[in-house]
Enzyme design. Structure first.
Site, PDB file in Angstrom:
ATOM      1  N   LYS A   1      54.387  53.556 -93.496  1.00  0.00           N
ATOM      2  CA  LYS A   1      54.755  52.112 -93.806  1.00  0.00           C
ATOM      3  C   LYS A   1      55.621  52.469 -94.172  1.00  0.00           C
ATOM      4  O   LYS A   1      57.151  52.275 -94.762  1.00  0.00           O
ATOM      5  CB  LYS A   1      54.160  51.210 -94.687  1.00  0.00           C
ATOM      6  CG  LYS A   1      53.544  50.515 -93.248  1.00  0.00           C
ATOM      7  CD  LYS A   1      52.487  49.550 -93.452  1.00  0.00           C
ATOM      8  CE  LYS A   1      51.998  48.582 -92.327  1.00  0.00           C
ATOM      9  NZ  LYS A   1      50.705  49.284 -91.920  1.00  0.00           N
TER      10      LYS A   1
HETATM   11  C1  LIG Z   1      50.048  49.671 -90.995  1.00  0.00           C
HETATM   12  C2  LIG Z   1      48.854  50.806 -90.422  1.00  0.00           C
HETATM   13  C3  LIG Z   1      48.703  50.835 -88.534  1.00  0.00           C
HETATM   14  C4  LIG Z   1      49.144  50.392 -88.248  1.00  0.00           C
HETATM   15  O1  LIG Z   1      50.449  50.331 -87.655  1.00  0.00           O
HETATM   16  P1  LIG Z   1      50.792  48.720 -86.362  1.00  0.00           P
HETATM   17  O2  LIG Z   1      52.579  49.115 -86.604  1.00  0.00           O
HETATM   18  O3  LIG Z   1      51.247  47.358 -87.622  1.00  0.00           O
HETATM   19  O4  LIG Z   1      50.811  48.906 -85.436  1.00  0.00           O
HETATM   20  C5  LIG Z   1      48.045  52.277 -88.296  1.00  0.00           C
HETATM   21  N1  LIG Z   1      48.036  53.032 -89.545  1.00  0.00           N
HETATM   22  C6  LIG Z   1      48.006  52.984 -91.310  1.00  0.00           C
HETATM   23  C7  LIG Z   1      47.551  53.834 -92.188  1.00  0.00           C
HETATM   24  C8  LIG Z   1      48.436  51.511 -91.092  1.00  0.00           C
HETATM   25  O5  LIG Z   1      49.323  51.621 -92.724  1.00  0.00           O
END
Ligand SMILES: *Cc1c(COP(=O)(O)O)cnc(C)c1O
Length: 499
Positions: A114
């Site tokens: 993120k």
């Molecule tokens: C948020 C997250 C996901 C999922 O990603 P999306 O874009 O919501 O599908 C997968 N792995 C980690 C470590 C995350 O923080």
């Protein structure tokens, strides 16, 4: 480039307006009306570019009202080494075996993917205010189950013209995640824990957003609330970049030649990261299958395989918590593109989802979905076994989210025999989930050990260095000690903002 609501009530927005607005007033998602394309002849030229050059170029195709020089400056500031990212390549690629490559998306300040979007989003938002001659201070409110809150705090910390308030549940975040938040630095950051679980924190934040009295007081102080969650277009666009960059890295490693197809496997929750891969494909990246990997909350697996979305099912709390989701918001944008912009259809499905918990797409759209996507899921046992298998075979330690994706990729290969090289999105550092990972590889005697002892144990086994930002946690002062009841959240916000 124009932005529209997937439900049809808003159109002709500029990118900067869509980013500042966040969510459309009709509840739809703001999305680029069309997807820009590179022609195949351009690929070999793109293949020579650095991460920063690619990011500027790709963003400039979507964010057409941002001056190019500004995009360039923002990209340099967001993806700086060693200040923000601990690898100069930003998203390096690591070979698991001759067919399978991990696209490491966790080299940013909070060790989860993120960061890639949330390091850039604050720049996009503040520039958007400047472009619109808008002087209101932006107040970002976040309820987090762990990864988003910390990544948003790091992104918005000390960004002029913004403040950020994060609420996290006092039950439910990992100890590392809690420490990451309560030691948060920055003049404009506040972190408050809420007595309760994630739902309590999230519904409290939603109530604050919907509180018109509070919004008025805020406007009187020349402030406005905004959101940093994954339905904002400003979080999606930056994620397209690393799929191109990862592809070209495979070209430079001579795994493939420019123009050859790859598969991409993504551990999926809200469908944001895999939608970015779909958009990369639509832009002209040579991709065969997009492999959508879920944990036990396998609503997307069933949807891709049947065309029927059904959230009426048991919710599981898993060791890959960032994928514990039954309503995948960003799927709405895929439906918009697959129905060729038919907002009436999309709106109908979303109403059904709200009213009955499910909807069924027609067979032509279901066929388009299976042409682009393969979907599968991994149970908790399968995820643990996958971490162990990969450790035994390669000595690499991967986090539980990434393991869901490699496990589903294994299933895909068994079913199809497809040996196309694959990029697997590796979405978190294993150090963030040290207990689960150590248990998976068979370590015992973990009870009573401190988080820092666990980090050190993992460091020895993995042959990886503990990320600096996590190692520092042991001696960082706690700066945020506030705890409130969920009924008090609005009052806490008023007090923090001096309303
Ligand atoms: C948020 C997250 C996901 C999922 O990603 P999306 O874009 O919501 O599908 C997968 N792995 C980690 C470590 C995350 O923080």
């Amino acid at each position: 480039m124009n932005y529209v609501s997937t439900r049809g009530s808003v159109a002709n927005l500029k990118a900067s307006e869509a980013i500042r607005m966040g969510l459309a007033p009709d509840g739809g998602l703001l999305t680029a009306e069309t997807i820009p394309k590179f022609d195949p002849g351009q690929l070999s030229n793109l293949a020579q570019k650095s991460y920063h050059e690619l990011a500027t170029l790709i963003l400039s195709r979507f964010l057409t009202d941002y001056p190019l020089a500004d995009l360039q400056t923002m990209v340099q500031a967001a993806y700086s080494y060693p200040e923000k990212f601990d690898d100069p390549l930003i998203t390096p690629v690591c070979q698991l075996n001759p067919q399978c490559y991990l696209l490491e998306l966790w080299h940013g300040p909070t060790c989860a993917f993120k960061d890639i979007a949330l390091q850039l989003l604050p720049h996009l938002m503040t520039k958007s205010s400047l472009l619109a001659n808008e002087t209101k201070e932006i107040v970002i409110l976040v309820a987090t189950s762990g990864d988003t809150g910390k990544a948003a705090l790091e992104g918005f910390k000390n960004v002029p013209g913004t403040r950020i308030v994060v609420f996290f549940p006092n039950q439910g975040v990992s100890e590392i995640q809690r420490l990451q938040m309560v030691t948060q630095e920055g003049e404009n950051t506040r972190v408050v824990s809420v007595q309760g679980n994630f739902d309590d924190a999230q519904s409290g934040v939603k109530q604050i957003f919907a509180n018109s009295g509070l919004a008025q007081k805020l406007a009187g102080r020349n402030m406005a609330f905004s959101s940093a969650n994954s339905i904002n277009w400003g979080r999606l666009a930056p994620q397209i970049v690393y799929y191109f960059d990862g592809y070209f890295r495979l070209c430079r490693k001579q795994v493939i030649q420019v123009g050859d197809k790859i598969n991409i496997a993504v551990p999926t929750g809200n469908f944001g990261n895999i939608l970015a891969a779909y958009l990369a494909k639509q832009m002209g990246l040579p991709v065969n299958k997009l492999i959508c990997a879920s944990n036990s909350n396998n609503v997307l697996t069933d949807f891709v395989n049947s065309g029927s979305y059904d959230r009426n099912r048991k919710f599981y709390t898993t060791i890959s918590p960032s994928m514990d989701i039954l309503i995948s918001s960003n799927l709405e944008r895929l439906l918009y593109y697959l129905s060729e912009g038919n907002c009436t259809l999309v709106k109908g499905w979303m109403n059904q989802l709200k009213n009955t918990g499910g909807y069924q797409v027609d067979s032509s759209i279901a066929a388009k979905i299976t042409a682009d996507f393969y979907a599968g899921f991994a149970t908790e046992d399968q995820t643990m076994a996958e971490i162990k298998r990969i450790y035994q075979e390669t000595h690499l330690i991967i986090d539980p989210h990434t393991a869901v994706a490699t496990a589903v990729y294994q299933q895909y290969q068994r079913v199809t025999g497809d040996s196309t090289p694959v990029l697997v999105a590796s979405t978190a550092s294993p150090f963030k989930f040290n207990t689960s990972v150590l248990q998976a590889i068979g370590e015992t005697g973990l009870e009573g050990k401190s988080e820092f002892q666990l980090l050190e144990r993992l460091e020895k086994l993995a042959g990886l260095k503990i990320p600096k930002s996590l190692a520092e946690l042991s001696h960082k002062p706690v700066r945020h000690k506030e705890l409130c009841r969920k009924e008090e959240m609005a009052a806490v916000v008023e007090q923090i903002l001096g309303l």
